[in-house]
Structures are given as structure tokens and as C-alpha cells.
Design a protein around this motif. Structure first.
Motif, PDB file in Angstrom:
ATOM      1  N   VAL A  31       0.845  -1.201   0.000  1.00  0.00           N
ATOM      2  CA  VAL A  31       0.000   0.000   0.000  1.00  0.00           C
ATOM      3  C   VAL A  31       0.875   1.243   0.000  1.00  0.00           C
ATOM      4  O   VAL A  31       0.635   2.202  -0.747  1.00  0.00           O
ATOM      5  N   SER A  32       1.928   1.221   0.819  1.00  0.00           N
ATOM      6  CA  SER A  32       2.849   2.355   0.880  1.00  0.00           C
ATOM      7  C   SER A  32       3.562   2.560  -0.449  1.00  0.00           C
ATOM      8  O   SER A  32       3.696   3.694  -0.932  1.00  0.00           O
ATOM      9  N   ALA A  33       4.007   1.460  -1.068  1.00  0.00           N
ATOM     10  CA  ALA A  33       4.696   1.559  -2.358  1.00  0.00           C
ATOM     11  C   ALA A  33       3.769   2.112  -3.434  1.00  0.00           C
ATOM     12  O   ALA A  33       4.173   2.933  -4.266  1.00  0.00           O
ATOM     13  N   SER A  34       2.510   1.677  -3.404  1.00  0.00           N
ATOM     14  CA  SER A  34       1.543   2.159  -4.390  1.00  0.00           C
ATOM     15  C   SER A  34       1.246   3.639  -4.187  1.00  0.00           C
ATOM     16  O   SER A  34       1.143   4.408  -5.151  1.00  0.00           O
ATOM     17  N   ASN A  35       1.117   4.054  -2.942  1.00  0.00           N
ATOM     18  CA  ASN A  35       0.873   5.473  -2.657  1.00  0.00           C
ATOM     19  C   ASN A  35       2.054   6.331  -3.107  1.00  0.00           C
ATOM     20  O   ASN A  35       1.875   7.440  -3.620  1.00  0.00           O
ATOM     21  N   SER A  36       3.254   5.813  -2.913  1.00  0.00           N
ATOM     22  CA  SER A  36       4.445   6.535  -3.357  1.00  0.00           C
ATOM     23  C   SER A  36       4.468   6.650  -4.877  1.00  0.00           C
ATOM     24  O   SER A  36       4.766   7.710  -5.437  1.00  0.00           O
ATOM     25  N   PHE A  37       4.140   5.555  -5.558  1.00  0.00           N
ATOM     26  CA  PHE A  37       4.086   5.562  -7.022  1.00  0.00           C
ATOM     27  C   PHE A  37       3.023   6.540  -7.506  1.00  0.00           C
ATOM     28  O   PHE A  37       3.234   7.294  -8.465  1.00  0.00           O
ATOM     29  N   LYS A  38       1.893   6.553  -6.819  1.00  0.00           N
ATOM     30  CA  LYS A  38       0.774   7.416  -7.199  1.00  0.00           C
ATOM     31  C   LYS A  38       1.141   8.894  -7.095  1.00  0.00           C
ATOM     32  O   LYS A  38       0.634   9.732  -7.850  1.00  0.00           O
ATOM     33  N   SER A  39       2.030   9.212  -6.169  1.00  0.00           N
ATOM     34  CA  SER A  39       2.408  10.612  -5.956  1.00  0.00           C
ATOM     35  C   SER A  39       3.536  11.072  -6.876  1.00  0.00           C
ATOM     36  O   SER A  39       3.926  12.237  -6.848  1.00  0.00           O
ATOM     37  N   THR A  40       4.049  10.158  -7.694  1.00  0.00           N
ATOM     38  CA  THR A  40       5.148  10.485  -8.605  1.00  0.00           C
ATOM     39  C   THR A  40       4.608  11.107  -9.886  1.00  0.00           C
ATOM     40  O   THR A  40       3.624  10.629 -10.453  1.00  0.00           O
ATOM     41  N   ALA A  41       5.240  12.170 -10.334  1.00  0.00           N
ATOM     42  CA  ALA A  41       4.810  12.828 -11.570  1.00  0.00           C
ATOM     43  C   ALA A  41       5.026  11.908 -12.766  1.00  0.00           C
ATOM     44  O   ALA A  41       6.045  11.217 -12.859  1.00  0.00           O
ATOM     45  N   GLU A  42       4.064  11.903 -13.664  1.00  0.00           N
ATOM     46  CA  GLU A  42       4.150  11.070 -14.860  1.00  0.00           C
ATOM     47  C   GLU A  42       5.148  11.651 -15.858  1.00  0.00           C
ATOM     48  O   GLU A  42       5.130  12.845 -16.148  1.00  0.00           O
ATOM     49  N   LYS A  43       6.017  10.800 -16.381  1.00  0.00           N
ATOM     50  CA  LYS A  43       6.927  11.211 -17.449  1.00  0.00           C
ATOM     51  C   LYS A  43       6.208  11.089 -18.786  1.00  0.00           C
ATOM     52  O   LYS A  43       5.566  10.076 -19.062  1.00  0.00           O
ATOM     53  N   LYS A  44       6.317  12.125 -19.605  1.00  0.00           N
ATOM     54  CA  LYS A  44       5.679  12.114 -20.915  1.00  0.00           C
ATOM     55  C   LYS A  44       6.761  12.028 -21.985  1.00  0.00           C
ATOM     56  O   LYS A  44       7.526  12.968 -22.178  1.00  0.00           O
ATOM     57  N   PHE A  45       6.811  10.887 -22.644  1.00  0.00           N
ATOM     58  CA  PHE A  45       7.831  10.667 -23.659  1.00  0.00           C
ATOM     59  C   PHE A  45       7.316  11.131 -25.011  1.00  0.00           C
ATOM     60  O   PHE A  45       6.244  10.730 -25.460  1.00  0.00           O
ATOM     61  N   SER A  46       8.099  11.998 -25.643  1.00  0.00           N
ATOM     62  CA  SER A  46       7.678  12.598 -26.894  1.00  0.00           C
ATOM     63  C   SER A  46       8.900  13.005 -27.698  1.00  0.00           C
ATOM     64  O   SER A  46       9.984  13.213 -27.146  1.00  0.00           O
ATOM     65  N   VAL A  47       8.714  13.125 -29.003  1.00  0.00           N
ATOM     66  CA  VAL A  47       9.792  13.638 -29.845  1.00  0.00           C
ATOM     67  C   VAL A  47       9.668  15.142 -30.016  1.00  0.00           C
ATOM     68  O   VAL A  47      10.453  15.764 -30.709  1.00  0.00           O
ATOM     69  N   SER A  48       8.660  15.736 -29.373  1.00  0.00           N
ATOM     70  CA  SER A  48       8.452  17.176 -29.498  1.00  0.00           C
ATOM     71  C   SER A  48       9.411  17.925 -28.592  1.00  0.00           C
ATOM     72  O   SER A  48      10.143  17.351 -27.793  1.00  0.00           O
ATOM     73  N   GLU A  49       9.367  19.244 -28.694  1.00  0.00           N
ATOM     74  CA  GLU A  49      10.224  20.091 -27.873  1.00  0.00           C
ATOM     75  C   GLU A  49       9.499  20.586 -26.626  1.00  0.00           C
ATOM     76  O   GLU A  49       9.969  21.473 -25.936  1.00  0.00           O
ATOM     77  N   ASP A  50       8.345  20.009 -26.345  1.00  0.00           N
ATOM     78  CA  ASP A  50       7.564  20.393 -25.168  1.00  0.00           C
ATOM     79  C   ASP A  50       8.427  20.283 -23.918  1.00  0.00           C
ATOM     80  O   ASP A  50       9.046  19.259 -23.657  1.00  0.00           O
ATOM     81  N   SER A  51       8.450  21.329 -23.124  1.00  0.00           N
ATOM     82  CA  SER A  51       9.301  21.344 -21.937  1.00  0.00           C
ATOM     83  C   SER A  51       8.869  20.318 -20.903  1.00  0.00           C
ATOM     84  O   SER A  51       9.640  19.948 -20.026  1.00  0.00           O
ATOM     85  N   ASN A  52       7.603  19.845 -20.986  1.00  0.00           N
ATOM     86  CA  ASN A  52       7.118  18.858 -20.027  1.00  0.00           C
ATOM     87  C   ASN A  52       7.312  17.429 -20.507  1.00  0.00           C
ATOM     88  O   ASN A  52       6.861  16.490 -19.882  1.00  0.00           O
ATOM     89  N   SER A  53       7.953  17.263 -21.649  1.00  0.00           N
ATOM     90  CA  SER A  53       8.130  15.928 -22.200  1.00  0.00           C
ATOM     91  C   SER A  53       9.589  15.529 -22.147  1.00  0.00           C
ATOM     92  O   SER A  53      10.481  16.352 -21.975  1.00  0.00           O
ATOM     93  N   VAL A  54       9.815  14.227 -22.285  1.00  0.00           N
ATOM     94  CA  VAL A  54      11.168  13.690 -22.321  1.00  0.00           C
ATOM     95  C   VAL A  54      11.430  13.210 -23.735  1.00  0.00           C
ATOM     96  O   VAL A  54      10.745  12.329 -24.234  1.00  0.00           O
ATOM     97  N   LYS A  55      12.384  13.810 -24.407  1.00  0.00           N
ATOM     98  CA  LYS A  55      12.648  13.422 -25.789  1.00  0.00           C
ATOM     99  C   LYS A  55      13.159  11.993 -25.830  1.00  0.00           C
ATOM    100  O   LYS A  55      14.117  11.630 -25.165  1.00  0.00           O
ATOM    101  N   SER A  56      12.482  11.167 -26.636  1.00  0.00           N
ATOM    102  CA  SER A  56      12.803   9.747 -26.660  1.00  0.00           C
ATOM    103  C   SER A  56      14.226   9.480 -27.128  1.00  0.00           C
ATOM    104  O   SER A  56      14.804   8.460 -26.794  1.00  0.00           O
ATOM    105  N   LYS A  57      14.809  10.392 -27.892  1.00  0.00           N
ATOM    106  CA  LYS A  57      16.122  10.107 -28.450  1.00  0.00           C
ATOM    107  C   LYS A  57      17.262  10.344 -27.462  1.00  0.00           C
ATOM    108  O   LYS A  57      18.405  10.035 -27.766  1.00  0.00           O
ATOM    109  N   ILE A  58      16.975  10.899 -26.276  1.00  0.00           N
ATOM    110  CA  ILE A  58      18.066  11.139 -25.346  1.00  0.00           C
ATOM    111  C   ILE A  58      18.463   9.861 -24.620  1.00  0.00           C
ATOM    112  O   ILE A  58      19.508   9.797 -24.010  1.00  0.00           O
TER     113      ILE A  58
END
Length: 343
Positions: A31-58
Motif C-alpha cells: 500500500v505504501s509503495a503504491s501510494n508513493s508511485f501514485k504521488s510520482t509525476a508522470e513522465k511524458k515521452f515525446s519527440v516534441s520540444e515540449d518542456s514537459n516531455s522527455v525526448k525519446s532520443k536522449i
């Protein structure tokens, strides 16, 4: 055998997968591990230059679709992930001694037993007593909105899609000889929220594994980061349901030692073109109701992905045009992290 926090998890010997699943869902460490995972910000993988995304090529990454699995070597791959899960479950298994990781996107209970054997074939010896770290993410509670006051112990009496799949995975892990240490069990109620219309839906549709240490992070991927050969791999998933050779198995599309994707030939017939033509005429709402196990929980690009798949089948009714000489489609990683055909 299942471990939690280094201790064997041993419910009543007469317990079935559903009982073990319920007990694990209530375990304080999980339960604790799931709550910790739930509170983690989602990584958004993209090839765009969006500052909130992670470029897949890095990073050197491997992406898997529904019904696929991949075993990766941390010396060759930085990240391995999946998304688009509603009632499906993503499962990661890591050999703590070697660091080898296998990730699968399981969709139905009938693939679990063979699927786990496929996953384990390259990461452990059957006689080994090495602990295998396991993370489970997905499978939102698709019956909660219909039965909001139902006690957990009674949910196993209902059908749904997520619960039987989760129970089958847990039961299979429990009875196998390997030692599975469950680190994350973010499924069912732990991965469920209400959307703006009051329907239950997943909190997260996917996750990514850092191969350097086995840690997981919630993740989503855009179309161009779900590569290579996105459309053909989607079609292969659909075609596999009619192929007896692929019955009760996961699809193997990634070659571990070479770090290449190898898409084996799959057969589709003129019947698939006719079905695609019929489905293409449906409205977006009708597509959701016809093609999804959880219409109110799908990601925004679900319908578009289905339409692109059908469009390919309509334009390419002969599977041999996609697989000339009945040879697999092979893709090699480039220095900048992209993929190119190596035929």
C-alpha cells in the motif's frame, strides 16, 4: 513463491489467486509503495520540444505494445516501458543479480502462464534462487463504478476484465518455483479514479523502468515514441488472435542480444479488410463501444489509433506486401536513438 519486503508471503494454503491478491492489496508495504508511485509525476515521452516531455532520443529505450514482451540488457538499453493499459496489466520482472529486465503488457488471463515462462526464459535459470523484483501497474477497477459499495472479498464473484487478469498473474507467481519479490502492486483500486463524468478510469495507463536500478515511474508515450513500426505491430496484435501458433502466448518483437526489433510475419486476410472497412464507417462513440473493454477509460488517441490501423489494412490487404518473401521486418537503433529498417 511470492515475497514482500524480503519475507515469504504465505496466506492460507487453500487460498486461490483471488484471495492472495486481496491479501497483497492490503499489505502495508505494498500500500505504501503504491501510494508513493501514485504521488510520482508522470513522465511524458515525446519527440516534441515540449518542456514537459522527455525526448525519446536522449535515451536508448524500448517500447512494447499490448500482448508484447521484451527482455532487455541494461548494458544496451536505458529505459523500457509501455502504456495504453486500461484493463491490461504491465508487469516488469528484474533479476536482482544480473540486472536483466523483462517487461510485458498482458491483456487476458489465458496468456499469463506461457507469458511468464517467455519472460523468464532469458533472465533466470529455473534452478536459481535469485530474488526477482516484480512491479505490476495497470488493470484499473472496472467494476467499481457499477458496484461502488461492493466489499473487496466479493468482487471476485463479478466478471470484469481487470480482476481476473490480476488474480491469474498473482496465482501463477505464487505457484511457480522462482522467488518473486513484489515491489509494486498498483492495480485495481490503487490505480482507479473518477473522471469528470463520474466514470472509473486508470490513474496511470503506463510506466517506464530505469534499467540502471530497476526503479519505475508512471509514463505515457506519444505516437512517434511508440516505435518502431507502430502500425504493423498494432495489426500484429489483432492478427495474433486468429493465429493458433500464437494462442496463449505473448508476442516477441525485440531481440535482446542485438538490440534490434524483429517483427515476425503475421497473416491477415481479405476478411480483415472487410472488417476494417465496416468499422471505419462507425462514429467515434461507436468505435469506443465496439472496440474497447472500457470505453469511458480510454486515452484520447484510442479512436485515432484504431482508424489508422484500419486504414493500413484497407490500403494493404495482402500481408505479403508488408512482409516481402515472408521475411520479418528488422529495425536497428541509430546513434541518436532512432530506428531504421535494416532490411
Amino acid at each position: 513463491m511470492i515475497y514482500v519486503a524480503g519475507v515469504p508471503f504465505s496466506p492460507d494454503e487453500s487460498s486461490q489467486g483471488t484471495d492472495t491478491l486481496i491479501a497483497l492489496m492490503e499489505h502495508p508495504d505494498l500500500v505504501s509503495a503504491s501510494n508513493s508511485f501514485k504521488s510520482t509525476a508522470e513522465k511524458k515521452f515525446s519527440v516534441s520540444e515540449d518542456s514537459n516531455s522527455v525526448k525519446s532520443k536522449i535515451s536508448k529505450s524500448v517500447y512494447i505494445f499490448q500482448k508484447e514482451f521484451a527482455t532487455v540488457d541494461p548494458a544496451l538499453v536505458d529505459l523500457v516501458g509501455t502504456d495504453e493499459a486500461t484493463t491490461c496489466v504491465g508487469i516488469s520482472i528484474r533479476n536482482c543479480r544480473t540486472g536483466m529486465i523483462s517487461l510485458a503488457h498482458m491483456d487476458f488471463p489465458n496468456v499469463v502462464e506461457n507469458g511468464l515462462s517467455q519472460m523468464l526464459s532469458l533472465i533466470t535459470d529455473r534452478d536459481s534462487d535469485t530474488l526477482l523484483d516484480v512491479h505490476l501497474v495497470g488493470g484499473f477497477d472496472d467494476i467499481s463504478s457499477q458496484h461502488p459499495n461492493l466489499a473487496p472479498k466479493n468482487r471476485k464473484k463479478l466478471e470484469g476484465y481487470s480482476y481476473p487478469l490480476c488474480a491469474k498473474i498473482i496465482e501463477t507467481l505464487r505457484i511457480r518455483s522462482e522467488n518473486f519479490q513484489i515491489r509494486t502492486l498498483h492495480v485495481l483500486g490503487q490505480n482507479t479514479k473518477l473522471n469528470t463524468e463520474g466514470f472509473a478510469c486508470p490513474i496511470f495507463h503506463g510506466f517506464v523502468v530505469d534499467t540502471s536500478n530497476g526503479s519505475i515511474t508512471p509514463a505515457s508515450f506519444d505516437r512517434k515514441s511508440r516505435c518502431p513500426d507502430e502500425i504493423v505491430r498494432r495489426i500484429r496484435v489483432t492478427a495474433s488472435f486468429e493465429d493458433p501458433n500464437l494462442s496463449h502466448k505473448l508476442l516477441d518483437t525485440y531481440e535482446t542480444n542485438s538490440d534490434n526489433f524483429v517483427i515476425a510475419p503475421c497473416v491477415w486476410t481479405i476478411r480483415q479488410k472487410r472488417i476494417a472497412t465496416t468499422l471505419q464507417r462507425l462514429s467515434d462513440i461507436e468505435i469506443l463501444l465496439t472496440c474497447s473493454s472500457s470505453p469511458s477509460a480510454e486515452a484520447p488517441d484510442f479512436v485515432d489509433n484504431e482508424r489508422r490501423k484500419w486504414d493500413y489494412l484497407i490500403r494493404n490487404p495482402n500481408w505479403r506486401e508488408t512482409f516481402p518473401s515472408e521475411q520479418p521486418r528488422r529495425f536497428q537503433r541509430t546513434p541518436d536513438g532512432n530506428w531504421v529498417s535494416s532490411l
